[in-house]
Motif scaffolding. Structure first.
Motif, PDB file in Angstrom:
ATOM      1  N   LYS A 114       0.842  -1.198   0.000  1.00  0.00           N
ATOM      2  CA  LYS A 114       0.000   0.000   0.000  1.00  0.00           C
ATOM      3  C   LYS A 114       0.880   1.252   0.000  1.00  0.00           C
ATOM      4  N   THR A 115       0.520   2.221  -0.829  1.00  0.00           N
ATOM      5  CA  THR A 115       1.255   3.481  -0.865  1.00  0.00           C
ATOM      6  C   THR A 115       0.825   4.369   0.290  1.00  0.00           C
ATOM      7  N   ILE A 116       1.779   4.719   1.123  1.00  0.00           N
ATOM      8  CA  ILE A 116       1.538   5.585   2.276  1.00  0.00           C
ATOM      9  C   ILE A 116       2.059   6.982   1.945  1.00  0.00           C
ATOM     10  N   THR A 117       1.265   7.996   2.228  1.00  0.00           N
ATOM     11  CA  THR A 117       1.658   9.375   1.958  1.00  0.00           C
ATOM     12  C   THR A 117       1.623  10.171   3.253  1.00  0.00           C
ATOM     13  N   ILE A 118       2.637  11.021   3.452  1.00  0.00           N
ATOM     14  CA  ILE A 118       2.678  11.939   4.588  1.00  0.00           C
ATOM     15  C   ILE A 118       2.912  13.341   4.050  1.00  0.00           C
ATOM     16  N   GLY A 119       2.000  14.264   4.361  1.00  0.00           N
ATOM     17  CA  GLY A 119       2.145  15.649   3.930  1.00  0.00           C
ATOM     18  C   GLY A 119       2.266  16.567   5.123  1.00  0.00           C
ATOM     19  N   GLY A 120       2.900  17.713   4.932  1.00  0.00           N
ATOM     20  CA  GLY A 120       3.069  18.631   6.051  1.00  0.00           C
ATOM     21  C   GLY A 120       3.026  20.079   5.627  1.00  0.00           C
ATOM     22  N   ALA A 121       2.563  20.926   6.545  1.00  0.00           N
ATOM     23  CA  ALA A 121       2.588  22.380   6.379  1.00  0.00           C
ATOM     24  C   ALA A 121       2.942  22.978   7.729  1.00  0.00           C
ATOM     25  N   ALA A 122       3.565  24.145   7.725  1.00  0.00           N
ATOM     26  CA  ALA A 122       3.962  24.770   8.983  1.00  0.00           C
ATOM     27  C   ALA A 122       4.045  26.273   8.826  1.00  0.00           C
ATOM     28  N   LYS A 123       4.050  26.956   9.969  1.00  0.00           N
ATOM     29  CA  LYS A 123       4.358  28.381  10.007  1.00  0.00           C
ATOM     30  C   LYS A 123       5.294  28.619  11.174  1.00  0.00           C
ATOM     31  N   GLY A 124       6.097  29.658  11.056  1.00  0.00           N
ATOM     32  CA  GLY A 124       7.009  30.005  12.127  1.00  0.00           C
ATOM     33  C   GLY A 124       8.118  30.865  11.580  1.00  0.00           C
TER      34      GLY A 124
END
Length: 408
Positions: free
Chosen positions: A175-185
């Motif tokens: 199974k293809t696992i995806t991890i996405g991220g966004a941030a501020k700082g």
């Protein structure tokens, strides 16, 4: 979509928090700020197992209390609502009521239970939220024209100069696992959470206990290893939402591919942390301090954070001055059991201290190296085998200008 492979993990150029299956996001201008986007959301098609880490500041803002309380109910949420421009911190009982109001209003809009909505705020401290504007924004934010990960990434910014994102993929059990991220700082950034918000989404199936343990471990290696100015804020947190839409067998610490998931989560977190450090208010350079051969990991982390937090080191690097004495000084006041006679220090490829003593080097070569956008400092303690890396930025005239007039 262009891809870059790193071992068995693929970094997706252009990927974001909506790339994992079952997630969408968006943002809108509701009027907290004069012109820029200031209200954003992330939404999962199904409730997602959620883990969080939070600021260590004792003046914890009301939105963090509401979010922690919500996650504790079922260890799951389905949406995150974020406003920027106003931190809703040090706002007393009214601030807590406003945070609950934000949560309830967005939950009603989504037709989900209140505790399935996490809320967070970032911006000026000590000012009550303009709730009428936020209510109007909630009515608009889900419209199709306001949907998109980039809109969300922009809506959470304060003094940031750019959005921060990353997305990775890998295969577990077919199974293809995806991890996405966004941030501020950008400012008030220091180890143990700072003016920093991080949002990580994944379609992996994983239980709450294992997800929480994974986030804590990775945070200690990434988000808690950055600094801009030594200030720790009232509102910071990192959330990881795992909705299981990849339909993999649930991941646990005993799964043979657990290390692959951990590496993917660390890659996302480290990238976001470094993007935050590089975007420090007024910064021109990203500084990386690598400590190796420490007696244990706590020593390595403490020494690297001591050096990266030194204003004298940061200003020297801004001025392209290879002032190794400031580095040695920061190592010495780290409070760790260091043997001064075994330390070697390099600024990039240039050895400046060996076995605790200065060694001749070419000042012009060092000055040229310090003009790079990435400056790396290597500290070999020669006392063990533990290693740690911390990230920060230079300290410039612009930092003072930005923070001298932050409220205006």
């Amino acid at each position: 979509m262009q891809v870059i492979e790193k071992e068995s993990i693929i970094v997706l150029e252009g990927g974001n928090v909506t790339t994992p299956k079952g997630f969408k996001a968006g943002g809108v201008h509701c009027g907290i700020k004069r012109k820029r986007l200031d209200l954003g959301y992330i939404y999962s098609d199904v409730p997602a197992v959620t883990a969080g880490v939070y600021t260590t500041n004792l003046f914890q803002a009301p939105p963090l209390k509401v979010t922690q309380e919500s996650i504790e109910k079922e260890q799951m949420i389905q949406a995150v609502l974020v406003n920027s421009g106003n931190a809703n911190a040090c706002t007393g009982e009214q601030g807590l009521k406003d945070a609950y109001h934000m949560q309830a209003a967005f939950a009603e809009k989504l037709c989900v239970p209140n505790h399935y909505v996490a809320v967070t705020s970032t911006g000026v401290i000590g000012v009550h939220l303009p709730m009428e504007k936020i209510d109007n924004g909630i009515q608009q934010v889900l419209l199709e024209d306001n949907e998109g990960a980039t809109l969300f990434e922009k809506s959470i910014l304060t003094t940031d100069t750019d959005v921060k994102n990353i997305c990775v993929q890998f295969v577990i059990d077919g199974k293809t696992i995806t991890i996405g991220g966004a941030a501020k700082g950008s400012g008030m950034i220091h180890p143990n959470m700072a003016t920093m918000l991080g949002f990580i989404t994944t379609d992996a199936a994983i239980g709450y206990d294992d997800l929480s343990a994974a986030l804590r471990e990775v945070t200690n290696q990434t988000f808690n290893m950055i600094t801009v100015d030594g200030d720790t804020s009232t509102n910071d947190m990192v959330l990881v939402l795992a909705n299981g839409e990849a339909k993999n067998q649930p991941l646990t610490k005993d799964h043979p591919s657990w290390s692959l998931f951990m590496n993917g989560l660390k890659l996302v977190s480290e990238s976001l942390a470094k993007q935050i450090a590089r975007d420090g208010e007024g910064a021109t350079k990203l500084i990386e301090v690598q400590v190796k051969n420490a007696s244990d990991i706590e020593v390595a982390r403490a020494v690297s954070k001591s050096v990266i937090s030194s204003n004298l080191v940061k200003t020297a690097i801004y001025g392209t001055d290879a002032n190794w004495g400031r580095i040695i000084c920061a190592v010495g006041y780290s409070g760790q059991p260091i043997n001064p006679d075994t330390i070697t220090v390099k600024i990039g490829p240039i050895t400046v201290v060996e076995n605790g003593l200065p060694t001749p080097f070419d000042e012009d070569e060092a000055k040229e190296y310090l003009q790079n956008e990435l400056v790396q400092i290597y500290i070999n303690l020669n006392q063990g085998d533990a290693t740690a890396t911390a990230w920060g930025c230079d300290l410039t005239y612009d930092y003072v200008k930005i923070n001298a007039s932050y409220r205006t």
